[in-house]
Structure formats: C-alpha cells, structure tokens
Design an enzyme around this catalytic site. Sequence first.
Site, PDB file in Angstrom:
ATOM      1  CG  ASN A 164      -0.407   0.058   2.491  1.00  0.00           C
ATOM      2  OD1 ASN A 164       0.729  -0.370   2.689  1.00  0.00           O
ATOM      3  ND2 ASN A 164      -1.136   0.581   3.457  1.00  0.00           N
ATOM      4  N   GLY A 240       2.581  -5.077   7.695  1.00  0.00           N
ATOM      5  CA  GLY A 240       1.563  -5.846   6.971  1.00  0.00           C
ATOM      6  C   GLY A 240       0.422  -6.216   7.886  1.00  0.00           C
ATOM      7  CB  SER A 241      -2.132  -8.796   7.483  1.00  0.00           C
ATOM      8  OG  SER A 241      -1.301  -9.934   7.349  1.00  0.00           O
ATOM      9  CG  ASN A 242      -3.117  -7.000  13.253  1.00  0.00           C
ATOM     10  OD1 ASN A 242      -3.102  -6.073  12.447  1.00  0.00           O
ATOM     11  ND2 ASN A 242      -3.014  -6.805  14.542  1.00  0.00           N
ATOM     12  CB  VAL A 244       1.621 -12.004   7.923  1.00  0.00           C
ATOM     13  CG1 VAL A 244       3.095 -12.273   7.652  1.00  0.00           C
ATOM     14  CG2 VAL A 244       0.761 -12.606   6.815  1.00  0.00           C
ATOM     15  CD  GLU A 262       4.885   0.105  13.384  1.00  0.00           C
ATOM     16  OE1 GLU A 262       3.675   0.371  13.562  1.00  0.00           O
ATOM     17  OE2 GLU A 262       5.729   0.236  14.284  1.00  0.00           O
ATOM     18  CB  CYS A 296      -1.732   1.122   8.245  1.00  0.00           C
ATOM     19  SG  CYS A 296      -0.444   2.365   8.116  1.00  0.00           S
ATOM     20  CD  GLU A 476       8.441   0.823  10.485  1.00  0.00           C
ATOM     21  OE1 GLU A 476       9.291   0.155   9.888  1.00  0.00           O
ATOM     22  OE2 GLU A 476       7.298   1.024  10.040  1.00  0.00           O
TER      23      GLU A 476
HETATM   24  P1  NAP Z   1       0.431  -9.026   4.310  1.00  0.00           P
HETATM   25  O1  NAP Z   1      -0.403  -9.961   3.537  1.00  0.00           O
HETATM   26  O2  NAP Z   1       0.674  -9.334   5.744  1.00  0.00           O
HETATM   27  O3  NAP Z   1       1.826  -8.923   3.519  1.00  0.00           O
HETATM   28  C1  NAP Z   1       2.846  -8.043   3.909  1.00  0.00           C
HETATM   29  C2  NAP Z   1       4.166  -8.581   3.400  1.00  0.00           C
HETATM   30  O4  NAP Z   1       4.494  -9.794   4.083  1.00  0.00           O
HETATM   31  C3  NAP Z   1       4.174  -8.950   1.907  1.00  0.00           C
HETATM   32  O5  NAP Z   1       5.450  -8.682   1.383  1.00  0.00           O
HETATM   33  C4  NAP Z   1       3.917 -10.451   1.947  1.00  0.00           C
HETATM   34  O6  NAP Z   1       4.355 -11.120   0.776  1.00  0.00           O
HETATM   35  C5  NAP Z   1       4.756 -10.830   3.147  1.00  0.00           C
HETATM   36  N1  NAP Z   1       4.389 -12.098   3.793  1.00  0.00           N
HETATM   37  C6  NAP Z   1       3.165 -12.670   3.851  1.00  0.00           C
HETATM   38  N2  NAP Z   1       3.237 -13.828   4.568  1.00  0.00           N
HETATM   39  C7  NAP Z   1       4.529 -13.973   4.970  1.00  0.00           C
HETATM   40  C8  NAP Z   1       5.222 -14.948   5.741  1.00  0.00           C
HETATM   41  N3  NAP Z   1       4.599 -16.004   6.249  1.00  0.00           N
HETATM   42  N4  NAP Z   1       6.535 -14.796   5.952  1.00  0.00           N
HETATM   43  C9  NAP Z   1       7.183 -13.698   5.475  1.00  0.00           C
HETATM   44  N5  NAP Z   1       6.586 -12.751   4.707  1.00  0.00           N
HETATM   45  C10 NAP Z   1       5.262 -12.875   4.481  1.00  0.00           C
HETATM   46  O7  NAP Z   1      -0.153  -7.543   4.297  1.00  0.00           O
HETATM   47  P2  NAP Z   1      -0.676  -6.690   3.050  1.00  0.00           P
HETATM   48  O8  NAP Z   1      -1.979  -7.225   2.630  1.00  0.00           O
HETATM   49  O9  NAP Z   1       0.396  -6.571   2.023  1.00  0.00           O
HETATM   50  O10 NAP Z   1      -0.840  -5.247   3.715  1.00  0.00           O
HETATM   51  C11 NAP Z   1      -2.016  -4.788   4.288  1.00  0.00           C
HETATM   52  C12 NAP Z   1      -1.897  -4.708   5.793  1.00  0.00           C
HETATM   53  O11 NAP Z   1      -0.746  -3.944   6.151  1.00  0.00           O
HETATM   54  C13 NAP Z   1      -3.060  -3.987   6.436  1.00  0.00           C
HETATM   55  O12 NAP Z   1      -3.465  -4.693   7.584  1.00  0.00           O
HETATM   56  C14 NAP Z   1      -2.477  -2.631   6.821  1.00  0.00           C
HETATM   57  O13 NAP Z   1      -3.126  -1.991   7.888  1.00  0.00           O
HETATM   58  C15 NAP Z   1      -1.082  -3.018   7.170  1.00  0.00           C
HETATM   59  N6  NAP Z   1      -0.198  -1.849   7.105  1.00  0.00           N
HETATM   60  C16 NAP Z   1       0.295  -1.340   8.276  1.00  0.00           C
HETATM   61  C17 NAP Z   1       1.105  -0.206   8.269  1.00  0.00           C
HETATM   62  C18 NAP Z   1       1.668   0.354   9.539  1.00  0.00           C
HETATM   63  O14 NAP Z   1       2.655   1.086   9.477  1.00  0.00           O
HETATM   64  N7  NAP Z   1       1.090   0.058  10.695  1.00  0.00           N
HETATM   65  C19 NAP Z   1       1.406   0.409   7.049  1.00  0.00           C
HETATM   66  C20 NAP Z   1       0.894  -0.124   5.879  1.00  0.00           C
HETATM   67  C21 NAP Z   1       0.096  -1.269   5.924  1.00  0.00           C
HETATM   68  P3  NAP Z   1       3.351 -11.357  -0.483  1.00  0.00           P
HETATM   69  O15 NAP Z   1       3.015 -10.011  -0.997  1.00  0.00           O
HETATM   70  O16 NAP Z   1       4.168 -12.159  -1.411  1.00  0.00           O
HETATM   71  O17 NAP Z   1       2.149 -12.078   0.066  1.00  0.00           O
END
Ligand code: NAP
Length: 510
Positions: A164, A240-242, A244, A262, A296, A476
């Site tokens: 994102n 990323g997501s909660n 993962v 985060e 996020c 961060e």
């Molecule tokens: P995600 O599905 O958790 O993926 C994030 C990253 O982790 C991607 O590069 C993904 O690879 C990788 N990944 C997934 N499973 C993994 C594993 N088992 N081991 C190692 N790496 C793994 O999250 P998303 O859908 O991309 O992002 C959306 C989420 O991010 C939302 O919940 C949003 O709120 C959160 N977010 C938080 C912040 C913050 O600063 N708090 C900022 C931005 C977004 P792939 O793409 O290959 O699946």
Amino acid sequence: MVAAPTRAETGGGVQTFGNYIAGEWRPAATGETLENRSPSNRDDLVGLFAASGPDDVRAAVDAAAEAFETWGKGSPIARANILHKAANILEGRIEQIGRELAREEGKTLKEGIGETTRSVQILRYYAGEAQQPTGEHYPSVNPLTLLYTVHEPLGVCAVITPWNFPIAIPAWKIAPALAFGNTVVFKPASQTPLCAVRLVEALAEAGLPPGVLNLVTGRAGSVGDPLVNDERVVAISFTGSNEVGASLRKLAGERGAKIQLELGGKNPAIVLADADMDHALMHVVNGAMMSTGQKCTATSRAIVDRRVAGEFTEMLSKKITALRVGDPLDPETQIGPLIDEAAAERVAGEVQQAKDQGVSLLAGGERLRDGGRKNGAFVAPALFAEVDPSSRMGQEELFGPVLGVIPVDGLDEALAVANKVRYGLSASLFTRDLSTALLFAQGIQAGIVHVNSETAGAEPQVPFGGMKGSSSYSREQGKAAREFYTQMKTVYIDLPPAEQPSPGGRGSLA
Ligand code: NAP
C-alpha cells in the site's frame, strides 16, 4: 561497477526484472517469473518479475552477511553520502516513478508522486541521521574512567513490506537500516515489485557496495518464509497484516531474532459539536477515502456528537457520492481501484453483508464495472450510518473505501468507543476547544494523534507506530529508527594499574 538491471524485452515489449543480489541484477535461480498486472486494468501487464525461491534467498543472505563485515565497520559519513546521492537520483525520477506507482498500485498520480517525493525526503533525513552522535558519555565512580555507550549495527536485517506504500515504507525501513551500518535483504509485496526495483536501482546507482542491499522478489511462501527462518537474519522489520505479524512474532521469539511489527488500524475521527463542520468534512473524507481507503492510518470510524451527527452524515453522504472513481492516471480521478480483484470482491462483500444485517448504507459499496472501469478492481466509496461500535463494521479493519458513522454523546463516550477496539494506530479529533483537545490527546489509545487534521498524516522526522494490536511497542521513522536498527554497547576504559591513582569503587553486581 553496478550492472544494469535485467530488462530482457519479451513479446509485446513487456519488461522482465531480476533480483538484485551481491551487486548484480539476475534472474531467479529457476528462471521463473511472476506477472504483475495493473489493478485498474487487468489487461495492462506492468512487467515480469523474478519468481524467486529459497536458493535466491540463500544467495542474498550470503551476500548480505559477507558485506556486513566491511559495511558495518565503515564510516557513517560514507554511508550518509550514498544516501544523499540516492535521494538525488530518485528526485530526478519522481514523475516517472510516481506514474509507475499509480499504474502498479492504483493510487492516484498525485498520490504516487507525493509518495515518491516522501521517499526522497526519507533518504535525505537518514543521510543526516547517519551523522548524528552514536552514543553518550557518562560520569563514572572513578573520575579517570572513560565511560560511554555506542550504538552498533545488528547485522543482516530482513525488510518485508506491504503493497500500500510500495516505495515509502521500503524507504523508511531500508534507509535507517543502511545508515546505521546494517545490511539488508528486502522482500517487497508480490503486487508491487516495480516500485521496489526503482528504489533499489537508485541506491545501487548511488554506489552501495555489493551485498549491502539485496532485493528478492516473489511470493511469501517461497521468499518470505526462507528469509525469516534463516538464522543469519538477526532482525526482521515487517509491515503488513496482523495475521502474518502474529506468526512472525512467534517465529522471531523462538529463534531470538529482533522484530518490529507495524500492523493494522481501525482509526477513529471524532467530530464534536463545536467543530468547524466543513473543515472536519474535508479531513474525514480524505482520511477515509484517499488511496482508496487502503492506508493503515485511514479513517474507518467517524465518531460524531449526536447533536450534529444527522447534519454531518448528510454532508458526508453528498461528498462521498460525488467522489470521482476511475483510472488513477487520469488527473480528474480522486479514487483509484483497490489493489486487486480479490480485494475489491472482499470489500464489496463486506459492505453487502453489513447491509444484509441491517446496517444503514447511505452510499456506495457496489462494484463499478462500466466504461473504462470494466477491467479494474473498482468499488464505489461506501458510507454507513448508525454503526454499532461492537459490530464487525465497528471493529474490523476492512482496508477499503468504507466509512461508518457512530453517533455518541460528547467526548467521554467518544473516547470510550474510540478505544474499545484491538487496534491503536492513529486517531483524530475535530474541535475548537483547547482543553478538549488536551483531554483527547491524553485519553486516546493511539500511537499517532491528530487534532483538526486527518488520521492519515505522518511526517518522517518523528516516530511512527501504533499502540495495542497495531504494533510491537516499537517505532519506525524519526530518531526512533536507531533504537530498532542498532544494539547498545557500554564501554569502561580504565587506566592500567600503574597509572591508576586510586582503586575504582565500581561494585560487581552483575
Ligand atoms: P500481508 O499480507 O501481511 O503482507 C505483507 C508482506 O508480508 C508482503 O510482502 C507479503 O508477501 C509478506 N508475507 C506474507 N506472509 C509472509 C510470511 N509467512 N513470511 C514472510 N513474509 C510474508 O499484508 P498486506 O496485505 O500486504 O498489507 C495490508 C496490511 O498492512 C493492512 O493490515 C495494513 O493496515 C497493514 N499496514 C500497516 C502499516 C503500519 O505502518 N502500521 C502500514 C501499511 C500497511 P506477499 O506479498 O508475497 O504475500
């Protein structure tokens, strides 16, 4: 000399991009690639990217571990110079990369350019941070003892990022990691590898020695998994997501790696009866809908004083209905597509489900498939009224253009509702009253607090992160990044006995 990126032209002029490992661009060990398609038009193939696996990850960690031996001991000033140079290179490409970002991720061109500009600022900021003091000098019980602390780099760090903010989040993780002497293996989200390539190109061209920064593209299972399980990776920075995040927290705990998470948010904007309604309206709508609600820090709950809730909800409904949804590269567009078809179907499904359960839908929520939107992941921005704070709509991060209004009686109830979620990333209050603003800043459970501005604004020179389920108690950006990317050493230097005027009185408690 850094080799040029692998850009073998395939049929139809589609570019193929490799990994960046040990200072060279190379295809995945298997030679396989992944397609990357634009979310606004599935027929638009953005590029083919290395579909990497464990062999590529091993090679990247090998390179990073070897490079750490010299980079970690090198001059911070030399690191600062490289970051400055990378910032200048990226700055010269803002228009091009902003456009590519909009095409690859789906946010509008203006937002794509804004995010790339922010990445330049982040590189510059950490070039400056690299030159700041690395520790502190303390008095000792022995006046002749030189007693000081020094922050030293950790080693090989894994940087795992979401789609994102496909260039800003990698920049705000990678820049401090490098500035403070670490080496990095970077695994970007599968949906946005082009922005990752562009950031790495700028850093490589700026003169990073081979192995200091390595990029490995590909799926979570075949890249992320072997990366976080490699014992030589001493720290993991993940956004990323909660779901993962929870699995990585467990894994890092078991093998003793440092981890920073985060995660998601369910961010409230509280609008009190004394607020400037037009100002609040603009910020609540922007906070909820810009970047198609996929921040996020996006506003997903408008918690509104009951005395003005009817009027404000009507204003929201008009404004949200009028938003122009379409091609992010069209300058008239205000809202682009969601990241992919699955996300669009999921969000439209959530809206339908809430509607079926009787929640009052005032605007949007349906898939948009007409005209130029027929091949894209478009959803009409949605507004719900009278949302039950304990319902799914009131509790869960939907990560899309969906806003729910929750009426309340005054600040106390607003704070109670705002805090009764598992997240605590960002929050806003709209009021003209300074005492109310102070009470809000004290009482809200959020890592980022705004008064009279949207939930989604953040500047790079200050710490960024959430409370409760939104983070891992780490921060961060700003000076906080040094805490994650370094470890502290405490040094006592005493004179040899012959030159020691009196024995030191330091005890030996530890
Ligand atoms: P995600 O599905 O958790 O993926 C994030 C990253 O982790 C991607 O590069 C993904 O690879 C990788 N990944 C997934 N499973 C993994 C594993 N088992 N081991 C190692 N790496 C793994 O999250 P998303 O859908 O991309 O992002 C959306 C989420 O991010 C939302 O919940 C949003 O709120 C959160 N977010 C938080 C912040 C913050 O600063 N708090 C900022 C931005 C977004 P792939 O793409 O290959 O699946």
